[in-house]
Design a protein around this motif. Structure first.
Motif: not given
Length: 188
Positions: A114, A37, A39-43
């Motif tokens: 990730s 899934s 992460s917030t930073k990834h998104q």
């Protein structure tokens, strides 16, 4: 990126497994890989890149496709089935679109690392995309605020076209004139 199963499965079995799975699954030569899934930073990074690519491509023949969107890599000289879900794909050849996926080779692929999938994106996918002659492959590392751009050279091998960490603008060889500021891309 965790391998979902140790034994080889058919592409038909892969699609059956995927129907009941809660996570994103990729298929490379009989092996099923599960994506972590994001992460917030990834998104955040993915959204900013997608917006920047989309604005740049407005009115042009290429399109941007964010994950989850299946890419079935297809090259008549390579055996086996590979279904990947890149974080972002730039597709210029419209002939490969089906209702369910794209069958062919995108012009540009972006993978956002990730902690658990680094080797899959840095080794497995880099070699996979190079063998299918994806013209440009971006590896974005939000843990280190780094973007590395690989472009195919005349020998159809990847060579580093651009790399930046924290500051500066990253550019594209395939999308002449495209640039994105790293401070904007990685800001909280």
């Amino acid at each position: 990126m965790n391998q979902y199963r140790d034994d080889s499965v058919s592409v038909e079995e892969y699609f059956r497994i995927r129907e009941s799975a809660d996570s994103l699954l990729e298929y490379i030569d009989g092996l099923v890989y599960m994506s972590p899934s994001p992460s917030t930073k990834h998104q955040r990074v993915s959204s900013r890149l997608q917006t920047k690519f989309g604005n740049f491509l407005e009115g042009k023949s290429c399109e941007v496709f964010p994950a989850p969107y299946d890419i079935e890599l297809k090259d008549d000289t390579i055996e086996g089935t590979k279904i990947v879900i890149p974080d972002i794909s730039i597709i210029c050849d419209k002939s490969g679109f089906t209702d369910a996926r794209y069958v062919g080779v995108p012009n540009l692929v972006v993978e956002i690392l990730s902690p658990s999938n680094q080797s899959h994106d840095l080794i497995t996918k880099l070699n996979l995309y190079m063998s299918y002659r994806v013209k440009e492959y971006w590896i974005v590392n939000p843990m280190l605020n780094t973007v590395t751009v690989y472009a195919l050279n005349d020998e159809k091998m990847y060579e580093q076209f651009d790399i930046k960490t924290d500051t500066g603008e990253i550019t594209s060889k395939v999308l002449a004139g495209f640039r994105i500021n790293l401070r904007h891309l990685f800001r909280e």
